[in-house]
Design an enzyme around this catalytic site. Sequence first.
Site, PDB file in Angstrom:
ATOM      1  N   ASP A 276       0.867  -1.176   0.000  1.00  0.00           N
ATOM      2  CA  ASP A 276       0.000   0.000   0.000  1.00  0.00           C
ATOM      3  C   ASP A 276       0.906   1.228   0.000  1.00  0.00           C
ATOM      4  OD1 ASP A 276      -1.760   2.029   0.481  1.00  0.00           O
ATOM      5  OD2 ASP A 276      -2.584   1.184   2.322  1.00  0.00           O
ATOM      6  N   ASP A 422     -17.540   4.155  -0.199  1.00  0.00           N
ATOM      7  CA  ASP A 422     -16.240   3.867   0.409  1.00  0.00           C
ATOM      8  C   ASP A 422     -16.415   3.602   1.917  1.00  0.00           C
ATOM      9  OD1 ASP A 422     -13.441   3.785   0.855  1.00  0.00           O
ATOM     10  OD2 ASP A 422     -13.093   5.194  -0.779  1.00  0.00           O
ATOM     11  N   ASP A 535     -10.562  -3.489  -0.926  1.00  0.00           N
ATOM     12  CA  ASP A 535      -9.422  -2.575  -0.918  1.00  0.00           C
ATOM     13  C   ASP A 535      -8.460  -3.065   0.167  1.00  0.00           C
ATOM     14  OD1 ASP A 535      -7.923  -0.395  -1.580  1.00  0.00           O
ATOM     15  OD2 ASP A 535      -9.208   1.081  -0.633  1.00  0.00           O
ATOM     16  N   ARG A 595      -7.721  -4.284  -5.133  1.00  0.00           N
ATOM     17  CA  ARG A 595      -6.520  -3.477  -5.352  1.00  0.00           C
ATOM     18  C   ARG A 595      -5.279  -4.358  -5.427  1.00  0.00           C
ATOM     19  NH1 ARG A 595      -5.179   1.435  -1.373  1.00  0.00           N
ATOM     20  NH2 ARG A 595      -4.323  -0.260  -0.111  1.00  0.00           N
ATOM     21  N   ASP A 611      -4.214   4.218  -5.735  1.00  0.00           N
ATOM     22  CA  ASP A 611      -4.401   5.614  -5.343  1.00  0.00           C
ATOM     23  C   ASP A 611      -3.481   6.535  -6.143  1.00  0.00           C
ATOM     24  OD1 ASP A 611      -6.188   4.524  -3.644  1.00  0.00           O
ATOM     25  OD2 ASP A 611      -4.922   4.660  -1.874  1.00  0.00           O
ATOM     26  N   HIS A 669     -13.116   8.392  -9.233  1.00  0.00           N
ATOM     27  CA  HIS A 669     -13.003   8.243  -7.785  1.00  0.00           C
ATOM     28  C   HIS A 669     -12.172   9.397  -7.257  1.00  0.00           C
ATOM     29  CE1 HIS A 669     -13.047   6.326  -3.942  1.00  0.00           C
ATOM     30  NE2 HIS A 669     -11.764   5.989  -3.941  1.00  0.00           N
TER      31      HIS A 669
END
Lengths: 929, 498
Positions: A276, A422, A535, A595, A611, A669
Site C-alpha cells: 500500500d 467507500d 481494498d 486493489r 491511489d 473516484h
Amino acid sequence: MAAALGRWPLWLTLCLGASLAVDRGNFKSCEQSGFCRRQRRIQPGNSPYQALLESLQLGPDVATIQLVNEVTQVPLLLELWGLTGNVTRLRIQELSPLRPRYRVPDVLLGDPPAERLEVTGRDEGTLELSLGPGGHRLLVTERPFRLDLLRQRELLCSVNARGLLVFEHQRRRRDSDPPKDPPGEEGAAQEGPEDGAGSTQSDKPAEPPAEPEEEPGAWEETFKTHTDSKPYGPTSVGLDFSLPGFEHVYGIPEHAESLRLRPTEGGDPYRLYNLDVFQYEVFTPMALYGSVPLLLAHRPRLSLGIFWLNAAETWVDIGSNTAGKTLFGKLLDYMQGGGETPQTEVRWMSESGVIDVFLLLGPQPADVTAQYGRLTGTQALPPLFSLGYHQSRWNYQDEADVEAVERGFEEHELPLDVLWLDIEHADGKRYFTWDPAKFPNPRGMLERLAARKRRMVSIVDPHIKVDGGYRVHTELRARDLYVKTKDGNDYEGWCWPGSSAYPDFTNPEMREWWANMFAFDQYEGSTEALYTWNDMNEPSVFSGPEVTMHKDARHFGGWEHRELHNIYGLYVHKATAEGLIRRSGGRLRPFVLSRAFFAGSQRYGAVWTGDNTADWEHLRISIPMCLSFGLAGLAFCGADVGGFFQNPGPELQVRWYQAGAFQPFFRAHAHLDTARREPWLLSPEHLALVRAALRRRYALLPTWYTAFYHCHRQGIPVMRPLWMEFPDDPHTFAMDDQYLLDRVLLVHPVTEPGARGVNVYLPGEGEVWYNDETHEQHRAPQTLYVPVTLSTIPVFQRGGTVIPRQDRPRRSTEAMKGDPFTLYVALSPQGTAQGDLYVDDGISFDYATKNAFLHRHFHFANGTLTSSSADPRGSMSSPAWLERVVILGVGRPESALLTTHGERGLGGFGVLGWVFGILGWVLRGVLGF
Amino acid sequence: MAAARGRPEVPPGVISGSAVWGRRRAREARTELPFYDPSGPFRCLDGSGSVAFAWVNDDYCDCQDGSDEPGTPACPNGRFHCTNAGHRPRSVPAAHVNDGVCDCCDGTDEWGSGACENTCRERGRQEREERLRSAARAREGFALRQRLVQEAAEAKREKESRLGALQAARRELQARLGPLRAAKEAAEGPEREARERHRPREPTQDEAGAAEAFAELDGDGDGRLTLEELRAHPELDGAEIEAALGSGGSVDSGTFRERLWGLVRERLRPQDPPEPPQTPPEPPQSPPEEEEEEEEPEEEEEEEEEDEEGPEQVPPVPPQEGEGPPQEEPQFDEATQALIDAAQRARDDLAAAERELKEAEDGIRALETELGMDFGPEGEFSYLYNQCWELSTSEYLYRLCPFQRVTQRPKNGGAETSLGLWGSWAGPEGDKFGAQKYEGGTGCWQGPARATTVSLRCGAGTALRAALEPSRCEYLLELETPAACRELPAGHEEHDEL
C-alpha cells in the site's frame, strides 16, 4: 480507497512535510532487503552448479535430473516438463529439504497436460530432450549447468547461462536453538507429499561440509523499527534467463512504469511485493499493490513469456547489451556486420519458495497470452453493467447524498451504472454493516437505484475491527481463523477501524466463511444490486513493516507470511467473488474490484491502479499500466478517473474522462479531502464534453463486451499494445501512448495540457484506418498529425473490421437491453471486412452453463454482408435487432445484399435499402441477425 | 428537464399502423398536430429532409432533428412528450422511452411493456397540496419580512442618530483632552516637588520592585550587579543596558535604581497593559438560542480562548506612573496632601476623558461597520446581525453567526473548528441574496481553508435547517428566515395549473 495514512494522527506528521511524493524511506530498496542484497552481489560467472546427467529419470510426463552445488555439495532436483501448447516448465528445489518449501497453490487451473519427453541426443556433457510436437528441443549442459531452449536451429532462451542460479539451501542455525515448529506434517497444504521431497528428509542426514560464511541478517533482519525473526534463516532462490535477439520486454505488473521495461543496471531491480504505497510516483521500479510474475519478450516473428510462479517477495533485474547505445551506434554495429546480437538478460530473485518456471514459447504474442491463460485462467466475463460508467468518491455521505448524486446524472442526462460507497458507509469501519445514522435504510436505497437500472458497490476490506461487539470479529476469533503472530497469538495491526485483525484467507475454511457472509441474510441491507470492492488487501497494515504484514506472521498450515505474501490479496478477491456467486445460488456473475492481485486474479474480477494523483503524468501512466496488466491476464483494468489525490482542473478532468472511456474499467473516484467533482460541477461546456465521452463509451459497449468475450475465451487482452497486432513492426514495440481496443480500434488519448494536436502512428503495411468520428480514411503505415480540440478523442477503426454499436443514449447498460445494433463496416483496400458480435443476458452464467448466447460473425465482400454463427453451440432469443449498417470506405454502393445463414431461432435479413442520413449512406431497417 | 430549445415539443407518436418491424411495434397514437399528416410524406421539422409517412415512428431515426420519431427511442437527440393529465406535462429524452424505467407519471414512456401505472392524479394532488402549504408559508414569511424591513429601517435610523451623537461626543472629548493634559502636567509639577521633600522614607512600590529585581539579578549575592550577571538574563541583553552599567562594569543597588531600573523594568516584567474591554456588542433582540458568552471578533485566538469559559475577564486598569496604592501612601502634611490630591484629580479627569473617548470610538467603529454592511435591498437581513443559530447533527454542533462566522464543534469533545468568516453575498445571478459565503476557516490537510455557503430559504421562523459537508472542507448550511421570503403574486397557488 486509500492509502491515506495522512488521515491518522500518528502518520499525519510524517505526511505533512513531503507533499505529494511517495516517502521512499518507508519501503525497502534492494540493498535493504537481505536476500536481494546477497543475490545481487553474486556477479555473472561460472555457475557452481553441475547437472548430474546420469541421474536423469524419464517419466511419462516429467524428466528429473539432479543438480549439485560443487561448493556446498547440496543436491537439488531439477524437473522438466514439455507441456501441451508450446510451454516448457522447469522446477528446481532441494532434494532433501529440512522443511518443505511453499509451492504456490490455487494459481494454476490444474495440472497442465504434458507431452512425452524424449531423449534425442546425448554426448559428453550435453543431453538433448525433445519437447513434444512443436519442434522444441532442450539442451541440458552438465558443467556448469545450463539449459538452452531451441526451436529447430534457433536459440530461444538460455537458463543459467550467466551462472546466477542461486538456491539458498535450508540449514540449521549454527549458534543454538533450531526453530521450534517446522510445519512439515501439516504444512504441505497443496500438492500432497508424494512428489514433495520432504519424505526423503531422513535419507540424507549428513551436514553439507562447507557452509558459506553467513552475513549478518541471515537469521534476523531489521527494517526501520521492525525486526523480522527469520526462524528458518536464508532461503532465497534466483535464476537468470538470457533472451538472444530480444530488445523489448514487458509485463511483471504492478509498476508505475512505461510499457517496455527498462534495464535496471545502476538502480534497483523491479520489485514485486504487494504494498500500500501512499502517493506513488511514476517511472520507478518500486513495488505497488499487486504482483504478477509474468514477463513477456518480443521481437519480430517471436514472442516469449517467462512465468515465475513464486508468491514471496521477488525482484527482477533486466539487463540489455544494447542499453545505453544510441540508435546510431546500433546502426553502426549492424552495418559493420559486427557488434553483438541484441540480447536481454532477466534475473529473478525470490525470498523463499521453489524455482517453478513456465517458459511460454509463443510464437505469436496472442499465443503467449493464450498459453498463460491456459495455465492460470482467463479474465472472468464481467457482468455487462460493470463495463458501464462507475461513479465513486470517498465518500458519498448518506442516503440523501446518494440520491442527490444519482439525480444529478438523471438531470444532466449522463449515463451511469454504478454508484460506489467507500469506508465511511460502514458503522465505524465494521465491514458488512451500515452506519445507522447515515444509511438507515440501505435496502430502500438499493431498490430505488435498481428501479432506475443502476447498481451499487460497497467496500468490504479484509481488516477486521477488534471489537467484542462486532459479530465478524467475535466469530472469526471463536473459529480461530485469524492470521497468527510468530508466537501464535492473533495478529493485530492498525488500519482504518483502529486495532484490526486479519482473516487468514489462505485457509479454505476462512474463505468458505467469508463467502457465506455475502448471503442476503448475513450481509444485512444487501440486495442483488449490491456488489463489492476489496481494498487494502495487500494486506495494508498501517503499523507494520512497509505498511504491510510482518513476514514472520503465521498462516494456515504453519506457513510464514513471507512465503505467500503476494497471493494474500488474490485469496480475498477469490473468497468475495465466490460469496457473490453463492448468494445468487450460483446463477449470477460476480463483480468484485480488488486493489491487490497475483497471477490468477483475473478469474475473480476487476483491478485498478490504486491511489493515483490528479496530474497529467498519472493520466499518461494509466495507459502503460493497464497495458501491462492486460499482458499479465488482468484485462479488466482501470485507473481512477480524475485522479485520487488532489483536484484536477477542468481540462485534466475532461481528458481523463475521454481516456477512461476507452479503458476497460471506467470509474471516477476521489479522495476524501478533494473538492467535489461530479461532472455537472464543471462548466456547461466541459460537462458537455464529459457527456459526449460517456456516450461514446456506451455506444461502443457491444464492442467492449465482445472484446471481453474474446479475452475470456482466448486470454487475449482487451486493451492491447500495438505490437500484439503488428508483431513485425518494430516502430510499435515501445509505443504506449496509443493502443488497440481488441483488434478493431486504435486509441490515442490526448494526455497533454493545452494540446493542439497529436501524432498518431497508424500501423499496417498496405492497410487503411478510418477516423472514428469523421470516417475519414487514412493510409498506413504513417504517422498522422491529428489536430485536436478539447472535444477530440483520436480513435481510428481499422480497415477490414466490423464493429457493433448501440447508438441510443440510454441511462444505463441495463436500459440498453433490447436496443438494436448498428454495424460499422470499415472496408479494407480490398473492399472486405469482418468482425463479430457477442450477446448474452449480460448477468448470469447461462452463457456457460446453458449456451445461452449469440456469437455472430459478419463478413463483407463483393457487396455482400454475410452474417453467420461464430459458434453454433450458442442460441438465445434476443429482442435486439440490427437496425443499421454503416459502410466506411465506399460512396453510395452499387448494391448490397445481406444474407444470413439460417440458424435456429433467427429470422432472415430484410433490407429496406440505402438511405442517406446522418451517417452518410447506410443500410436502413434490417431485421434479426 | 427542459426541452431542447428551438425544437417544438411533439406529442407522442403518430402512426398509420403499417410501419411495423418484426417484434417492434411503435405505439399507436393519434395527434392533432398538423405536421403529422398521414396523407403525404413527412417533412422533418427542421426541413432537413422528407420521408414516407410510414417511416414516422417506425423506431428508426431518419430526421437529423429526431422529429420523425416523436414516440420511439430511435433518435439520440429526440424528446418524448408526456401529457401527464392530472399533473404537469413533461418532455423526457427519447432514450427514456421503453427503457424499463417509469419516467412519465402517466406511464406513456413505457408503452412497449405498459408496465407503468398512471400516477399523475395522485402526484398532482400531492403537489397541489404541497404548493398550498408552501404558499401559506411564503405568505406568512413575507408578512414577517415586511415587519423586519420596517424594524430594520427604524433600527437603522436609531443607529445613525446614535452614531451622530457619538461622533459629536468624540469631537467634544478630543477638544477637552488638550486642556486636561495641560492641567495634569501643571498639577504634577508641584506634587512631585512636594513629594521629594518627603523622601526618603519607606521605599515606594517602585523602589521595592527595584530592590527585589536587584536581589534577583545579583546572582552571587555580593551586593553588586555585574555585566555577567546581567547577561545571564537574555531578555536584558542590549547595548543600552551595558552602557548604563557604566565603565565600572558593576553597580550597587542604589545606582541600579537610578540608572538601570527604568530600562530593566519593562524588559523583566513586560506588562503590556491589555486594552480596556471593547464596548460589548449590541444586546441581541431576544436571540432564541443565545446562551454562550459573547466572543471577541479576533478569530485567530479561538484556540487559546478554548478554556476561557464563563464571563469575560476584564483586566484591571493598569496603575498610572507614579501612582501607588493609597493604603501604602505615607502620611503627608496638609499642604503636600492637597497638592497630591489636586494632581490625582487632574489625572483622574484625564483618564476618564480618555476612557470616554475610547468608548466613543469603539462605538463609532462598531456602528460604522454595521451600517456599512449590506443587509439586503431593504435591510431585511439586518436582524440576523449579532445573533447566532445552532444546529446539532449526529456528529457535530454547527453554529452560524450571520455576517460574522461559522463554527463546528464535535459532539464527542474536541476543539471547535472555524468553517469560515463572513465573506460576501454569494447567491446566483439574479438572486444575490439567496446565499452567503464564509471563507478562510481552519485549513485542511492537503487542501484549502474551510469555507461555508449558507443558503437562505423562506420560512416563517429563523432556524438552521441543514448542515452538510458536500465536499471535504466545503460546508453547506441552510438557514430558514422570513427575510428570504418574496411576495407571491395573488392567486399563485392556482396558477401554473397541473
